[in-house]
Design an enzyme around this catalytic site. Structure first.
Site, PDB file in Angstrom:
ATOM      1  CG  ASN A  10      20.875  31.028  17.538  1.00  0.00           C
ATOM      2  OD1 ASN A  10      20.964  30.652  18.812  1.00  0.00           O
ATOM      3  ND2 ASN A  10      21.438  30.268  16.630  1.00  0.00           N
ATOM      4  CE  LYS A  12      24.607  32.214  15.981  1.00  0.00           C
ATOM      5  NZ  LYS A  12      25.527  32.147  14.919  1.00  0.00           N
ATOM      6  CG  HIS A  96      22.553  26.598  14.763  1.00  0.00           C
ATOM      7  ND1 HIS A  96      24.029  26.746  14.522  1.00  0.00           N
ATOM      8  CD2 HIS A  96      21.833  27.948  14.527  1.00  0.00           C
ATOM      9  CE1 HIS A  96      24.170  27.972  13.896  1.00  0.00           C
ATOM     10  NE2 HIS A  96      22.801  28.557  13.909  1.00  0.00           N
ATOM     11  CD  GLU A  98      26.897  29.175  15.485  1.00  0.00           C
ATOM     12  OE1 GLU A  98      26.379  29.114  16.336  1.00  0.00           O
ATOM     13  OE2 GLU A  98      27.163  29.803  14.493  1.00  0.00           O
ATOM     14  CD  GLU A 168      20.452  29.223  10.774  1.00  0.00           C
ATOM     15  OE1 GLU A 168      19.856  30.498  11.063  1.00  0.00           O
ATOM     16  OE2 GLU A 168      21.124  28.505  11.462  1.00  0.00           O
ATOM     17  N   GLY A 174      27.194  34.283  10.487  1.00  0.00           N
ATOM     18  CA  GLY A 174      28.262  35.166  10.879  1.00  0.00           C
ATOM     19  C   GLY A 174      29.187  35.585  10.121  1.00  0.00           C
ATOM     20  CB  SER A 214      24.618  37.717   7.254  1.00  0.00           C
ATOM     21  OG  SER A 214      25.893  36.998   7.619  1.00  0.00           O
TER      22      SER A 214
HETATM   23  P1  PGA Z   1      24.049  35.264  11.915  1.00  0.00           P
HETATM   24  O1  PGA Z   1      23.561  33.719  12.507  1.00  0.00           O
HETATM   25  O2  PGA Z   1      22.627  36.184  11.882  1.00  0.00           O
HETATM   26  O3  PGA Z   1      24.927  35.967  13.039  1.00  0.00           O
HETATM   27  O4  PGA Z   1      24.405  34.973  10.666  1.00  0.00           O
HETATM   28  C1  PGA Z   1      22.620  33.007  12.102  1.00  0.00           C
HETATM   29  C2  PGA Z   1      22.402  31.538  13.066  1.00  0.00           C
HETATM   30  O5  PGA Z   1      23.455  31.004  13.339  1.00  0.00           O
HETATM   31  O6  PGA Z   1      21.431  31.168  13.413  1.00  0.00           O
END
Ligand code: PGA
Length: 252
Positions: A10, A12, A96, A98, A168, A174, A214
């Site tokens: 992903n 982003k 997601h 976010e 998630e 992150g 992560s």
């Molecule tokens: P990350 O993000 O691997 O950087 O923790 C995962 C995601 O938001 O899909």
């Protein structure tokens, strides 16, 4: 029914079209021979067409990170499922955390976007996850139960044929803080049970449930060893072709 592992990046809000093409060109030879799994990247809308063109024949699936539920209309700044599809998307990430946190996506919106995605034959990747405070107050299963019910509202068993779920935990995204394989497995097993209640045993058995938060080359193997973890949705570690390829080839 075997569930083919789905390893998705992903991106982003990272990468222009040119940067995406360069990623695909570098990743392509690294992924040669990685059979028995599906590699995928969810890219910014502006990079969809170029990435899809570059990825043709590579086995890498290209997708979008969001869509609007309407086909078209006065929705400034939005993109429909059909538009994403025409630009080269084969799948789409929905809900997601976010999007939920910064842009107001609700379970109801996710359920509408899910219908739109399915009507355009986009593979939907529906994201669910609890926050740290929800986990600490013991509400993880209550929160996830409500999210899966709300996000899949109105979905029929036939429509669920291509459904992918991504668990998630918000506290792991992150942050470098991964859920342990056992913590993730516990939730995945719970979600598979909810799928059974909502859509029946067949859907529950065949739906891939990805873990995200992560995921890195050094922890993907232990996560993938869990019986109900069928893939990964990867942010930071999917931005570089070599670490993305290592994740896709987790058991090589
Ligand atoms: P990350 O993000 O691997 O950087 O923790 C995962 C995601 O938001 O899909």
């Amino acid at each position: 029914m075997p569930r083919t592992p789905f390893l998705a990046g992903n991106w982003k809000m990272y990468k222009t079209g040119a940067e995406a093409v360069s990623f695909i060109e570098s990743a392509r030879p690294l992924l040669a021979g990685a059979t028995g799994r599906q590699a995928a990247v969810a890219v910014p809308f502006t990079a969809l067409a170029e990435t899809a063109k570059a990825a043709a024949g590579s086995g890498i699936l290209v997708g979008a990170q969001n869509i609007h539920w309407e086909k078209e209309g006065a929705y400034t700044g939005e993109i429909s499922a059909g538009m994403a599809k025409a630009a080269g998307a084969s799948f789409v990430i929905l809900g997601h955390s976010e999007r939920r946190q910064f842009f107001g996506d609700t379970d109801e919106w996710v359920s509408k976007k899910l219908q739109a995605a399915i009507s355009e034959s986009l593979i939907p990747v529906v994201c669910l996850g609890e926050s740290l405070s929800q986990r600490e107050s013991g509400d993880t299963f209550k929160v996830l139960g409500a999210q899966i019910k709300g996000s899949l509202a109105g979905l029929s068993e036939a429509q669920a044929a291509s459904l992918i779920i991504a668990y998630e935990p918000v506290w792991a995204i992150g942050t470098g803080k991964t859920a342990t394989a056992a913590q993730a497995q516990e939730v995945h097993a719970f979600l598979r049970g909810e799928l059974k209640t909502l859509l029946g045993a067949k859907t529950s058995d065949s739906t891939r449930i990805l873990y995200g938060g992560s995921v890195k080359p050094d922890n993907v193997k232990s996560l993938m060893a869990e019986p109900d973890i069928d893939g990964a949705l990867v942010g930071g570690a999917a931005l570089k072709p070599d670490s993305f390829a290592q994740i896709v080839k987790f058991d090589f």
